[in-house]
Scaffold this active site. Structure first.
Site, mmCIF file in Angstrom:
data_model
loop_
_atom_site.group_PDB
_atom_site.id
_atom_site.type_symbol
_atom_site.label_atom_id
_atom_site.label_comp_id
_atom_site.label_asym_id
_atom_site.label_seq_id
_atom_site.Cartn_x
_atom_site.Cartn_y
_atom_site.Cartn_z
ATOM 1 N N HIS A 1 35.800 44.388 37.566
ATOM 2 C CA HIS A 1 36.090 43.694 38.828
ATOM 3 C C HIS A 1 34.932 42.732 39.118
ATOM 4 O O HIS A 1 34.202 42.886 40.092
ATOM 5 C CB HIS A 1 36.248 44.692 39.973
ATOM 6 C CG HIS A 1 37.633 45.245 40.074
ATOM 7 N ND1 HIS A 1 38.704 44.489 40.487
ATOM 8 C CD2 HIS A 1 38.121 46.471 39.803
ATOM 9 C CE1 HIS A 1 39.798 45.230 40.481
ATOM 10 N NE2 HIS A 1 39.477 46.429 40.062
ATOM 11 N N CYS B 1 41.342 43.845 35.392
ATOM 12 C CA CYS B 1 41.398 45.305 35.489
ATOM 13 C C CYS B 1 42.803 45.828 35.164
ATOM 14 O O CYS B 1 43.256 45.704 34.038
ATOM 15 C CB CYS B 1 40.905 45.767 36.862
ATOM 16 S SG CYS B 1 40.394 47.511 36.862
ATOM 17 N N GLU C 1 34.918 39.917 40.290
ATOM 18 C CA GLU C 1 35.059 39.163 41.538
ATOM 19 C C GLU C 1 34.453 39.889 42.734
ATOM 20 O O GLU C 1 34.282 39.300 43.804
ATOM 21 C CB GLU C 1 36.543 38.868 41.814
ATOM 22 C CG GLU C 1 37.334 39.988 42.455
ATOM 23 C CD GLU C 1 37.779 41.091 41.498
ATOM 24 O OE1 GLU C 1 38.507 42.010 41.930
ATOM 25 O OE2 GLU C 1 37.400 41.039 40.310
#
Length: 278
Positions: free
Chosen positions: A206, A114, A208
C-alpha cells in the site's frame, strides 16, 4: 512531447473500506507539477445490486462504465478488504473481469494495488492466492531483483508498507513467462511484479498510504473486532515506541514519491505512443 495543456486522464476503481481517505491519498501521490492529472473515480455496480449506493460513494464516484474507461489513459484498481474471500465469492467478480478485459484490449496503462494486484494476476495469469499464518503488517526493507523504470531513484533496502492477510504464490509468479518479479520484501513477500509485454503493474504494497494509515488501519480493525485484540497484529517497524504505539514513522516517503512519479511518466509515455499510432 505532450503539450502543456494536455491532461493525463486516469480512472480509479475505489474498493477500499476507507474510501474518503483512499481518495485523498491517491490524489496526493498522483499530483505532479509538470503533468496535469485528472482522476475519475468509479465504484462497482454489482457491489450494490441488492442495496442502495451509500451517499458518500455516490458523491465521490460514479458507476463503472466501460465506455468511459475506454477513453482513459491509465487505470488503477485499489486494494480491498477481501483477502480472506475466494475470488469467486466476491459479488462483483464478473464486473471486475470485464474491466480487466477492457483495459487489456484497449492497451490502457494499468496499476493494480494489493488485493487488486492479487485478483488481476489471478485472472490474467492463473496465479493462486493463499492465506498467511498472520497478517503481514508493517514497514519493511525491499530487495530489488530486476531493473525497472518504476524503481528508478531507489536502491536495495528502500522501505515500503505492507498490510494484508493473503499473498500470491511467488513461486507461481516466477514460473509465468509473461511476468517479472521486480522486488520483494526482506521477509520474502511480494512487493512489485510487472507484465513483460502488457501494460500491467502489480503493486502488493500500500505505497499510497500516508504517515498515519497503518495506525488508522489497526484501530479500525480493533473497533470492528474487539474480540481479536490479543492477537491483532500491530504494525512492525513503524512506531518510535512500539509498546505505546506512538511516534509514527513515514519511512516510505521516498519510495512513494519515486514510484508514483515513475508510474505517471510511464503512463504518459504510453499515451504518447498510442496517440502517435492513431
Amino acid at each position: 512531447m505532450r503539450k502543456k495543456d494536455d491532461v493525463l486522464e486516469i480512472g480509479v476503481l475505489n474498493l477500499m473500506h476507507d474510501k474518503e481517505d483512499t481518495k485523498r491519498r491517491f490524489e496526493r501521490v498522483l499530483t505532479r507539477e509538470d503533468c496535469r492529472v485528472n482522476l475519475t473515480w468509479f465504484y462497482p455496480v454489482m457491489h450494490y445490486q441488492d442495496r442502495e449506493v451509500p451517499e458518500n460513494v455516490r458523491q465521490m464516484s460514479q458507476p463503472l462504465d466501460l465506455n468511459k474507461v475506454k477513453e482513459l489513459d491509465a487505470f488503477i484498481v485499489t486494494g480491498a478488504p477481501l483477502e480472506k474471500l475466494d475470488f469467486d465469492d466476491v459479488t462483483y467478480i464478473s464486473e471486475l473481469q470485464e474491466l480487466f478485459d477492457c483495459l487489456s484490449t484497449e492497451g490502457i496503462e494499468q496499476l493494480y494495488v494489493c488485493w487488486g494486484a492479487m485478483v488481476a494476476a489471478n485472472y490474467f495469469y492463473g496465479v493462486d492466492k493463499y492465506l498467511l499464518n498472520q497478517k503481514l503488517f508493517g514497514v519493511y526493507p525491499q530487495v530489488i531483483l530486476e531493473n525497472s523504470p518504476l524503481l528508478e531513484g531507489l536502491s536495495d533496502g528502500f522501505l515500503a508498507p505492507h498490510a494484508r492477510y493473503a499473498e500470491l504464490s511467488c513461486s507461481q509468479v516466477r514460473e509465468v513467462p509473461e511476468l517479472s518479479v521486480v522486488s520483494v520484501s526482506e521477509t520474502n513477500h511480494l512487493f512489485l511484479a510487472e507484465a513483460r509485454k502488457e501494460r500491467q503493474t502489480f503493486l502488493f504494497s500500500h505505497l499510497e498510504y500516508g504517515r498515519d494509515a497503518l495506525d488508522k488501519e489497526y484501530y479500525r480493525e480493533l473497533q470492528a473486532h474487539p474480540e481479536d485484540a490479543p492477537v491483532l497484529a500491530k504494525a512492525a517497524n513503524y512506531y518510535d515506541d512500539p509498546a505505546k504505539m506512538t511516534g509514527m514513522r513515514f519511512g516510505w516517503g521516498k519510495a512513494q514519491r519515486h514510484f508514483f512519479e515513475n508510474w505517471l511518466k510511464q503512463a504518459e509515455e504510453n499515451r504518447f505512443k498510442k496517440v502517435c499510432t492513431q
